[in-house]
Every structure is written in structure tokens, then in C-alpha cells.
Design an enzyme around this catalytic site. Structure first.
Site, short mmCIF file in Angstrom:
data_model
loop_
_atom_site.label_atom_id
_atom_site.label_comp_id
_atom_site.label_asym_id
_atom_site.label_seq_id
_atom_site.Cartn_x
_atom_site.Cartn_y
_atom_site.Cartn_z
N PHE A 62 0.88 -1.15 0.14
CA PHE A 62 -0.05 0.00 0.02
C PHE A 62 0.81 1.27 0.19
CE2 PHE A 62 -3.01 3.17 1.85
CZ PHE A 62 -4.01 2.65 1.06
N ASP A 88 1.25 -5.53 7.79
CA ASP A 88 -0.07 -4.63 7.88
C ASP A 88 -1.15 -5.60 7.54
OD1 ASP A 88 -1.89 -2.94 6.79
OD2 ASP A 88 -0.46 -1.55 5.83
N TYR A 103 -11.58 0.62 9.93
CA TYR A 103 -12.82 0.94 9.14
C TYR A 103 -13.13 0.40 8.01
CZ TYR A 103 -8.69 3.39 6.72
OH TYR A 103 -7.42 3.34 5.98
N LYS A 104 -12.19 -0.91 7.83
CA LYS A 104 -12.67 -1.65 6.66
C LYS A 104 -13.44 -2.84 7.14
CE LYS A 104 -8.69 0.03 4.09
NZ LYS A 104 -7.29 0.04 3.93
N ARG A 112 -12.00 -3.44 -7.79
CA ARG A 112 -12.04 -4.16 -6.79
C ARG A 112 -13.56 -4.74 -6.27
NH1 ARG A 112 -7.94 -2.38 -2.30
NH2 ARG A 112 -9.56 -0.78 -2.35
C1 LIG Z 1 -6.39 1.15 3.92
C2 LIG Z 1 -4.96 0.74 4.07
C3 LIG Z 1 -4.22 1.79 4.73
C4 LIG Z 1 -4.71 3.12 5.31
O1 LIG Z 1 -3.92 3.62 6.13
P1 LIG Z 1 -4.50 4.92 6.78
O2 LIG Z 1 -3.42 5.47 7.69
O3 LIG Z 1 -5.69 4.46 7.65
O4 LIG Z 1 -4.75 5.99 5.77
C5 LIG Z 1 -2.77 1.39 4.89
N1 LIG Z 1 -2.32 0.26 4.52
C6 LIG Z 1 -3.20 -0.77 3.84
C7 LIG Z 1 -2.69 -2.30 3.36
C8 LIG Z 1 -4.42 -0.66 3.59
O5 LIG Z 1 -5.22 -1.07 3.01
#
Ligand SMILES: *Cc1c(COP(=O)(O)O)cnc(C)c1O
Length: 398
Positions: A123, A200, A225-226, A374
Site C-alpha cells: 500500500f 500490515d 474502518y474496513k 475491486r
Molecule cells: C487502507 C490501508 C491503509 C490506510 O492507512 P491509513 O493511515 O488509515 O490511511 C494502509 N495500509 C493498507 C494495506 C491499507 O489497506
């Protein structure tokens, strides 16, 4: 082709869908891997929190329990979704900030090692934060190139880790392809080289069973939040293995991570245990939904969620093969269930132009530039009929 209504009738988790607030005009929500839907219980809990706890207790709320929430909610999340014994998980900050805090703690604890290993398809925020840390500490980033339809493989890790590696950082489930990494095996390889491992979990927490303790994970971060339905901007979580707490020191030394926050004394002294991962005042209001979401996940169980998730993505793959592949759509996700997370990605030039008509028809997938769509059906809130409807609308538009 299996009838979606028959699949829904056989689904032991189908009734959980009614626990969520209905979305006006949305016929098919396929983006649970980006923002989970709110529970009815969350709306009630937020209202009650504001009217009773905040309005009545005011600052007394802090000592009534709010100050403990980062740790008590962390422990609960650890037990229900992360395979983590108490005292190792906190809820705090955002994923981005926690990646910084933990990665800095890790590389600073291995001063003789100047390399950090990561993959090209992680990410963006993970890559950007590590680029910043590398510049700050004079480290070298070692990139593993992964194919867009797969993800990091243990053999690729074995090729690059050695006595120069301080830390590796990968995603448990790749945000694009949905590749599910072999965490235990990659940890074994990295540990053999003496490196620390960080994972992560944003795309796996609440969707795929996780065994942080059993897999020998050193550090982990993820968002709520996911698949954990915490709401836009809900706080993240961090895990640090018990025997590293006290050895690794995160760099944002705020008063909430202090041994005695309210003595307000001179000089920073970290608290014992996972509290030292905290920095400033916890986002209590934004943590309220997590109570309701963890209740529901505990009731449903992560194993049942995973079982339904695999059925949902298999079904989406079947529909894609029959309806969309003939229109030039390519499936760029693992077909082997054991290597697949909770979403799949479809690829075709021109998807961007379909986004508006899809939304107009109440079908909401997730678009990723330049040509990826997706499909992330959250198991607790998504029916098979919804997946059928969404992909059938896409077929018609193609
Ligand atoms: C959604 C997501 C993030 C988001 O990070 P934020 O600090 O909440 O913006 C980070 N890493 C992965 C793999 C994600 O899917």
C-alpha cells in the site's frame, strides 16, 4: 450457475445483514474492503455515548474507563480477530502513524543493520513512510518486485534477507490483488536472518483469521474502518510482541505513553507494557463503534466469516469468468482459496468510464487506477444476491 437465492438460503451468517443500517439507493455494496457499513447498534451506541457518558460524566469519563479503552479494546480485538494474548495490542492513531512509530522503533533497535525489505506492491502509505524513515535514519530500502496478480512469496524473501536486514514489512492481504501471504513462513525466514517482522493487517483484520502470537509476528498494524466497520477515519491498532515491549521504543514520546501521565513531571519515561505505544489523547469518540463491531464479530466468529468470504469471492470469480471475461475482463487475483484474501480484482481498460453508470444503478465496487475494479464483499453485510446483481449490472454495461 448456482442460484444466488439458494446460496443466501444456505448461508449461516445471512441474518447478520439485518443488523446493518440500510443504504438508500444502494443495491449492491461491493466495497467492504475500503469502508465497512455501519451497524444499527453503532448508531444507538454513539447516541447513548454522547447523551449519557459524555454529557453526564464529562471529564469524569476519563477515569471511568476512557483512559483504558486503547488497551481494553486492543485486548478484545486481539482475542477476537488477531490471535494475540492480552497486553500486546493498542487502539490508537491511524495506520500510517502507527507504521511510522513501530518501524522507527524496529530499525532503531537494530542499529548495526542498515536495510529494510518491502515489496513494490505494498500500500502506498507503507512505502512512503518507510521512504521517509530511510531518509531520516540513512537506511537502504530493498524492494521485492511482485506480480500484480500475486504477492510476496517466501522464496523471494529468502533471497534478500541477510545479516544487513533490520526489518521486513509486508501486507497480510495485498490491497490490490488480494494475495494472502504466508506470514508464519516469511517470519521464520526473516527471523533466521535476525530481522524483525512487521505486518500490515488492514485488508485482513475482520476478514481472515490471524494468529499473531502463533505465527511469531513481531509487529503489526491495521485499520478498523474496513472489515471492522469502525467508520470513516476510525482509529487503527498496533501489536507489539510481549517480549519486545520494553526493548523497542517508539519515537512519538507523548504524555499518554508516559509511566505516569498525570504527574506531568520532567522528562519522558515510557509506561510499562503496551501503553508505551500510545502518544496523545486517545480518539475516544471514534472508538465507540468498535465496541458494537467486536460484539458482532465475536458472535459470528472469524472462522465463519472467512468461510463465507471464500464462498463469496469464489462465486464472484465464477460470475466473472462466465459473464465478464468474454468482454475482455481479466481476473488479477489468486484463484487458490488458501492464497486469497477477502476481495478480488478485475482489470480492463475503460473501467473508469463505467464507474458513474454503476453508481447510478446503485452498484458500488472499488475503482483503482488505472484499470482495476475491486470486488470486496464484506461477509457480515453482503448477500450472494448482491454480488450477483452487481456483476450482472457490470455485464450489461460492458
Ligand atoms: C487502507 C490501508 C491503509 C490506510 O492507512 P491509513 O493511515 O488509515 O490511511 C494502509 N495500509 C493498507 C494495506 C491499507 O489497506
Amino acid at each position: 450457475m448456482t442460484d444466488p437465492l439458494a446460496l443466501d438460503a444456505a448461508d449461516p451468517l445471512a441474518h447478520f445483514r439485518d443488523r446493518f443500517l440500510a443504504a438508500d439507493g444502494v443495491a449492491s455494496y461491493l466495497d467492504g474492503n475500503s469502508l465497512g457499513r455501519p451497524l444499527k447498534a453503532t448508531a444507538d451506541l454513539m447516541d447513548e455515548f454522547i447523551r449519557r457518558q459524555w454529557a453526564n460524566r464529562l471529564i469524569q469519563g476519563w477515569t471511568d474507563g476512557w483512559l483504558e479503552w486503547p488497551l481494553t479494546l486492543g485486548d478484545r480485538l486481539g482475542a477476537i480477530a488477531l490471535g494475540a494474548a492480552p497486553g500486546q495490542v493498542v487502539v490508537a492513531d491511524s495506520t500510517t502513524v502507527l507504521i511510522y512509530k513501530l518501524a522507527r522503533a524496529a530499525v532503531d533497535a537494530r542499529p548495526g543493520r542498515r536495510r529494510v525489505v518491502l515489496d513494490t506492491d505494498n500500500f502506498p502509505t507503507d512505502r512512503y513512510v518507510l521512504e521517509g524513515i530511510a531518509a531520516e535514519r540513512g537506511l537502504e530500502l530493498v524492494w521485492i518486485s511482485v506480480s500484480p496478480e500475486e504477492g510476496v512469496d517466501p522464496a523471494q524473501v529468502a533471497e534478500v534477507v541477510d545479516e544487513r536486514t533490520a526489518m521486513v514489512l509486508f501486507s497480510h492481504v495485498a490491497y490490490r490483488s488480494g494475495w494472502l501471504a504466508d506470514v508464519a513462513e516469511i517470519n521464520r525466514i526473516a527471523h533466521e536472518a535476525g530481522a524483525l517482522t512487521m505486518w500490515d493487517l488492514c485488508h485482513s483484520a475482520g476478514s481472515v483469521p490471524i494468529e499473531l502470537d502463533a505465527w511469531g509476528v513481531d509487529l503489526a498494524v491495521g485499520c478498523t474502518y474496513k472489515y471492522l466497520n469502525g467508520g470513516p477515519g476510525a482509529p487503527a491498532f498496533a501489536y507489539m510482541r510481549a517480549d519486545l515491549l520494553g526493548e523497542l521504543h517508539q519515537p512519538i514520546q507523548g504524555w499518554m505513553g508516559h509511566r505516569a501521565s498525570f504527574e506531568m513531571g520532567p522528562g519522558y519515561e515510557p509506561a510499562k507494557g503496551s501503553r508505551a505505544l500510545l502518544s496523545g489523547t486517545p480518539p475516544i469518540l471514534a472508538m465507540v463503534p468498535l465496541h458494537a463491531n467486536l460484539d458482532v464479530l465475536e458472535e459470528a466468529t472469524i472462522e465463519a466469516v472467512r468461510a463465507k468470504s471464500l464462498l463469496l469471492t469464489s462465486y464472484a470469480l465464477d460470475l466473472a469468468d462466465e459473464w465478464l471475461v468474454p468482454h475482455g475482463v481479466e481476473v488479477v487475483s489468486p484463484r487458490t482459496p488458501a492464497r486469497r484474501g477477502g476481495h478480488i480484482t478485475l482489470k480492463r481498460p475503460g473501467f473508469e468510464q463505467l464507474l458513474e453508470p454503476l453508481w447510478a444503478a446503485g452498484v458500488i465496487p472499488d475503482y483503482r487506477r488505472p484499470d482495476g475494479l475491486r470486488i470486496g464483499p464484506a461477509p457480515l453485510s453482503t448477500s450472494f444476491a448482491e454480488v450477483h446483481h452487481g456483476l450482472s449490472t457490470l455485464r450489461t454495461l460492458l
